[in-house]
Each structure stands twice: as C-alpha cells, then as structure tokens.
Write a protein that holds these residues in place. Structure first.
Motif, mmCIF file in Angstrom:
data_model
loop_
_atom_site.group_PDB
_atom_site.id
_atom_site.type_symbol
_atom_site.label_atom_id
_atom_site.label_comp_id
_atom_site.label_asym_id
_atom_site.label_seq_id
_atom_site.Cartn_x
_atom_site.Cartn_y
_atom_site.Cartn_z
ATOM 1 N N ILE A 36 -14.941 7.793 70.967
ATOM 2 C CA ILE A 36 -15.329 9.181 70.662
ATOM 3 C C ILE A 36 -16.828 9.358 70.841
ATOM 4 O O ILE A 36 -17.270 10.374 71.358
ATOM 5 N N LYS A 39 -17.748 10.078 74.201
ATOM 6 C CA LYS A 39 -17.187 11.355 74.656
ATOM 7 C C LYS A 39 -15.806 11.214 75.289
ATOM 8 O O LYS A 39 -15.383 12.075 76.045
ATOM 9 N N TYR A 40 -15.079 10.121 75.017
ATOM 10 C CA TYR A 40 -13.699 9.993 75.474
ATOM 11 C C TYR A 40 -12.835 10.896 74.601
ATOM 12 O O TYR A 40 -13.115 11.122 73.438
ATOM 13 N N SER A 41 -11.754 11.388 75.149
ATOM 14 C CA SER A 41 -10.837 12.206 74.388
ATOM 15 C C SER A 41 -9.781 11.307 73.747
ATOM 16 O O SER A 41 -9.201 10.459 74.429
#
Length: 42
Positions: A36, A39-41
């Motif tokens: 997270i 910036k990974y979903s």
C-alpha cells in the motif's frame, strides 16, 4: 421487547459477512502495508 431488539440485531449482524481472518497473520499485514505504501492496490 428486548428479545425482539436482540433478534433484529442478530439478523443485521449476520448480513455483514464473515470476520476477517488476517488478524493474527502479522507477516501478511506487513506485506500488505508495504504494498500500500508503494501505491499498489489491495
């Protein structure tokens, strides 16, 4: 009367779905937090 309110509460509570199973898997929590932050979903 309290029995009716408890019955309604119990019925609503079952509609929330199962509890999360990640609670004690701290390695998984760390992994998800790391992704997270990058910036990974989820």
């Amino acid at each position: 009367m309290p029995e009716i309110a408890q019955g309604v509460y119990d019925e609503i509570a079952t509609a929330k779905g199962p509890k999360l199973k990640i609670g004690k898997d701290f390695d998984m929590v760390d992994y998800i937090e790391e992704k997270i932050e990058k910036k990974y979903s989820p």
